[in-house]
Design an enzyme around this catalytic site. Structure first.
Site, PDB file in Angstrom:
ATOM      1  N   GLY A  61       0.823  -1.206   0.000  1.00 28.78           N
ATOM      2  CA  GLY A  61       0.000   0.000   0.000  1.00 28.78           C
ATOM      3  C   GLY A  61       0.860   1.260   0.000  1.00 28.78           C
ATOM      4  N   THR A  62       2.005   1.164  -0.622  1.00 30.29           N
ATOM      5  CA  THR A  62       2.956   2.286  -0.649  1.00 30.29           C
ATOM      6  C   THR A  62       2.388   3.492  -1.385  1.00 30.29           C
ATOM      7  OG1 THR A  62       4.519   0.500  -1.118  1.00 30.29           O
ATOM      8  CG2 THR A  62       5.432   2.737  -0.961  1.00 30.29           C
ATOM      9  N   HIS A 140      11.752   1.372  -0.360  1.00 29.94           N
ATOM     10  CA  HIS A 140      11.392   0.006   0.024  1.00 29.94           C
ATOM     11  C   HIS A 140      12.556  -0.689   0.733  1.00 29.94           C
ATOM     12  CE1 HIS A 140       7.640   0.054  -2.145  1.00 29.94           C
ATOM     13  NE2 HIS A 140       8.198   0.118  -3.330  1.00 29.94           N
TER      14      HIS A 140
END
Ligand code: A3P
Length: 316
Positions: A61-62, A140
């Protein structure tokens, strides 16, 4: 001379699938080879006290959270989100090794500020370093590959998602780019033989820091269940003092349908705009895995969940 960092590299066993990769230790994080020359720059990156850094394992859900963070910090100019690319509004640091940066306008923007800048030094990292205003940073990389002082310097938002849905989301993304069976994807996911390595290493790196006041952990599942409640907690953490009405505007801007309609709100990878938005649901993997594989993943989750705090939710 390059500064010594506590990170080492090994050749990745099988690089063929994702292009040339490197295994980064500790943590066995599999990354594109381009990370290697930038590892030290990432590790020594100077965070500032007004930065907001979003860290996630991919497919958690970045993009959604990134738009929320941008909306909360740009409440009087929300319309820009629908006209200007996400890459021009946030610093997606990993783009320096994830993608062919020449496809983006990073170098143009960078050379306008610093004509002698070199592409191999990472245009996004350099653009971020040159930025004078408040920065929204996105990466990330697991915590152990960031500057160890990150939490003492700035606020970090970390998003987690159930590993099976996470894997399925990755699968739905990659079948658009290349052939892959769900079996192949799940097996590689469980062994950490995917870009950004092991899910458990990544979430554990965040989870063990959970008591730090500058870390705010969010669950995709909570966001789906009650976005307003999550926005309120996030606003409090960030100190944005937004009113209920303003938070509603952020929720509306970043709703699944709105993000689907506006390619400016999701990063464009290999021309696949909007490819991150498959269903955007909790339990998206239910009924999608062959029963044997499903059971194998459940056992893998159970086994690994024992090693993380029992308060870690959404594992069953
Ligand atoms: P699915 O593939 O299950 O649909 P990331 O941004 O980290 O790559 O995560 C992508 C996942 O987040 C995708 O899940 C995508 O649909 C979901 N997502 C993106 N925007 C969303 C939104 N506004 N609401 C709910 N889910 C969203």
């Amino acid at each position: 001379m390059e500064e010594k960092i506590p990170i080492t590299f090994e050749d990745a066993e099988d690089s063929s699938r994702y292009g040339e990769m490197v295994l980064v230790k500790p943590g066995d994080t599999l990354l594109p080879i381009g990370y290697r020359r930038l590892a030290s720059t990432f590790y020594n990156f100077e965070y500032r006290n007004d930065d907001i850094c979003l860290i996630t394992y991919p497919k958690s859900g970045t993009n959604w959270t990134a738009q929320i963070l941008w909306g909360m910090t740009h409440i009087n100019e929300l319309q820009r989100a629908t006209t200007q690319s996400v890459e021009s509004r946030l610093f997606i640091l990993d783009n320096d090794f994830l993608h062919d940066v020449s496809e983006k306008d990073y170098m143009e923007r960078l050379r306008a500020k610093r004509p002698e800048a070199r592409e191999e030094d990472g245009p996004v990292l350099q653009l971020a370093a040159l930025e004078k205003g408040r920065r929204l940073l996105w990466s990330h990389l697991p915590f152990n590959l960031h500057n160890p002082n990150i939490l003492d310097k700035c606020k970090v938002v970390y998003v987690m998602r159930h590993p099976k849905d996470n894997m399925f989301s990755r699968y739905m993304h990659f079948i658009k780019i290349e052939q892959a069976t769900i079996q192949y994807m799940a097996e590689n996911f469980m062994t950490g033989n995917v870009t950004y390595g092991s899910y458990w290493h990544h979430v554990n790196e965040a989870w063990k820091r959970r008591d730090h006041p500058n870390l705010h952990i969010m669950f995709y599942e909570d966001m789906k269940a009650d976005i307003m409640a999550e926005l309120k907690k996030l606003s409090q953490f960030l100190g944005t003092s937004l009113t209920e009405e303003q938070l509603k505007r952020v929720a509306e801007l970043t709703s699944f349908n709105n993000m689907k309609d506006h390619p400016t709100m999701v990063v464009n990878i290999q021309g696949l705009q909007g490819s991150f938005l498959h269903k955007g649901e909790v339990g998206s993997s239910k009924g999608q895995l062959p029963p044997e594989l499903d059971a194998q993943m459940d056992a893998w989750i159970k086994d690994n969940a024992l090693r993380v705090d029992p308060a870690f939710r959404y594992l069953s």
